[in-house]
Scaffold this motif. Structure first.
Motif, short mmCIF file in Angstrom:
data_model
loop_
_atom_site.label_atom_id
_atom_site.label_comp_id
_atom_site.label_asym_id
_atom_site.label_seq_id
_atom_site.Cartn_x
_atom_site.Cartn_y
_atom_site.Cartn_z
N ASP A 161 -5.69 -7.07 3.66
CA ASP A 161 -5.23 -5.55 3.90
C ASP A 161 -6.43 -4.86 4.79
N SER A 162 -5.74 -3.90 5.41
CA SER A 162 -6.63 -3.18 6.41
C SER A 162 -7.40 -2.38 5.63
N HIS A 163 -7.06 -1.90 4.44
CA HIS A 163 -7.63 -1.19 3.42
C HIS A 163 -8.81 -1.65 2.56
N PHE A 164 -10.05 -1.06 2.42
CA PHE A 164 -11.02 -1.49 1.71
C PHE A 164 -10.57 -1.72 0.05
N GLY A 165 -9.93 -0.52 -0.43
CA GLY A 165 -9.46 -0.67 -1.87
C GLY A 165 -8.45 -2.05 -2.13
N VAL A 166 -7.53 -2.07 -1.34
CA VAL A 166 -6.61 -3.16 -1.52
C VAL A 166 -7.34 -4.51 -1.67
N TYR B 192 4.03 -3.19 -1.24
CA TYR B 192 3.21 -3.95 -0.23
C TYR B 192 3.12 -3.45 0.98
N ASN B 193 4.21 -2.70 1.63
CA ASN B 193 4.55 -2.03 2.79
C ASN B 193 4.25 -0.61 2.96
N HIS B 194 3.87 -0.07 1.77
CA HIS B 194 3.58 1.35 1.56
C HIS B 194 2.45 1.81 2.65
N VAL B 195 2.80 3.12 3.17
CA VAL B 195 1.62 3.82 3.77
C VAL B 195 0.45 3.94 3.12
N SER B 196 0.58 4.56 1.90
CA SER B 196 -0.50 4.68 0.89
C SER B 196 -1.16 3.36 0.57
N ASP B 197 -2.46 3.27 0.40
CA ASP B 197 -3.14 2.29 -0.04
C ASP B 197 -2.95 1.92 -1.49
N VAL B 198 -2.72 2.93 -2.35
CA VAL B 198 -2.62 2.79 -3.75
C VAL B 198 -1.55 1.99 -4.27
#
Length: 266
Positions: A136-141, A101-107
């Motif tokens: 989440d700040s990332h669209f993919g997540v 959940y806290n990983h720098v990568s969105d994947v």
């Protein structure tokens, strides 16, 4: 330290345009994907191998590899789902979930969203668990948060609408947008919701509070929702649009109405 030309990139328009250096950073989980093209290009097995080494579980790799290999039509979306499901099957370790959940990568955060979507069975608990991923700040997540909860939403539609009626009042535009996007009658890459195709009025308690939302991200979702509904219930959508045009003569509402009526006005 990530080089500035990597961190400030806009993202390639096509797969062939993705720089090899960018791919190396992506596959090592050192940066987030910048757009959908990059997200679809990530070698999830290579990234997974690195993540498993980081959490000291390299022996798990074969289980993931086998789960991905048996797919008939593997894709970035299906691989994300399979990896999340395999994590769920292998462990219930909260520390590992927190790490993803806290990983720098969105994947890896996408894998965690799929995992958490399987973890909770009751719809209220599932939605509460998926909420951080919806924000989440990332669209993919944020999109995977929808995929991970869609089946449960369809099965528990009335309860979901009741719960999300509070989400549409949230100060976070990502949460407001999830509340609409997750129940789109047709949507993109997700299952259709037949009950809302036939009876879109069931969702009016979510749509109405957002008819002049300040966020374009939210307005796009509301407009697309109504456009979905117009393909099966144009009469109802036209009625709602007429009411909103009269009751809310703002540029924000006008923007939504234009998107909502684009199929009807073809």
């Amino acid at each position: 330290m990530i080089p500035q030309h990597i961190s400030n990139r806009k993202g390639a328009r096509s797969f062939k345009d993705i720089d090899d250096e960018v791919m190396e950073y992506l596959n090592n989980g050192l940066i987030e994907t910048a757009n959908l093209t990059e997200w679809l290009s990530v070698n999830q097995l290579a990234l997974l191998k690195k993540v498993l080494d980081e959490i000291k579980k390299p022996a798990w790799y074969d289980s993931f590899y086998e789960a991905i290999a048996v797919q008939k039509k593997p894709s970035a979306n299906s691989n994300t789902k399979v990896i999340g499901a395999t994590f769920f099957q292998l462990t219930h370790d909260k520390d590992i979930l927190t790490y993803l959940y806290n990983h720098v990568s969105d994947v890896p955060r996408c894998w965690a969203a799929q995992w958490i979507g399987l973890k909770e069975t009751e719809i209220d608990k599932k939605l509460e668990a998926i909420r951080p991923y919806a924000a989440d700040s990332h669209f993919g997540v944020r999109e995977v948060a929808i995929f991970a909860s869609k089946d449960a939403i369809i099965k528990n539609l009335d309860k979901t609408i009741e719960i999300l009626s509070k989400w549409v009042l949230d100060k976070d535009e990502n949460i407001r947008r999830y509340a609409i996007e997750a129940i789109r009658p047709i949507g993109v890459w997700t299952k259709k919701i037949d009950a809302l195709k036939e009876h879109p009025e069931k969702a009016i308690s979510l749509l109405a509070p957002l008819k002049s939302d300040t966020s374009k991200y939210v307005r796009d979702s509301v407009g697309n929702w109504l456009n979905d509904a117009s393909k099966t219930r144009p009469d109802w959508v036209q009625k709602i649009c007429n009411e909103w045009e009269k009751d809310s003569p703002s540029k924000e509402t006008a923007y939504i109405l234009k998107k909502a009526l684009r199929t009807i006005n073809k």
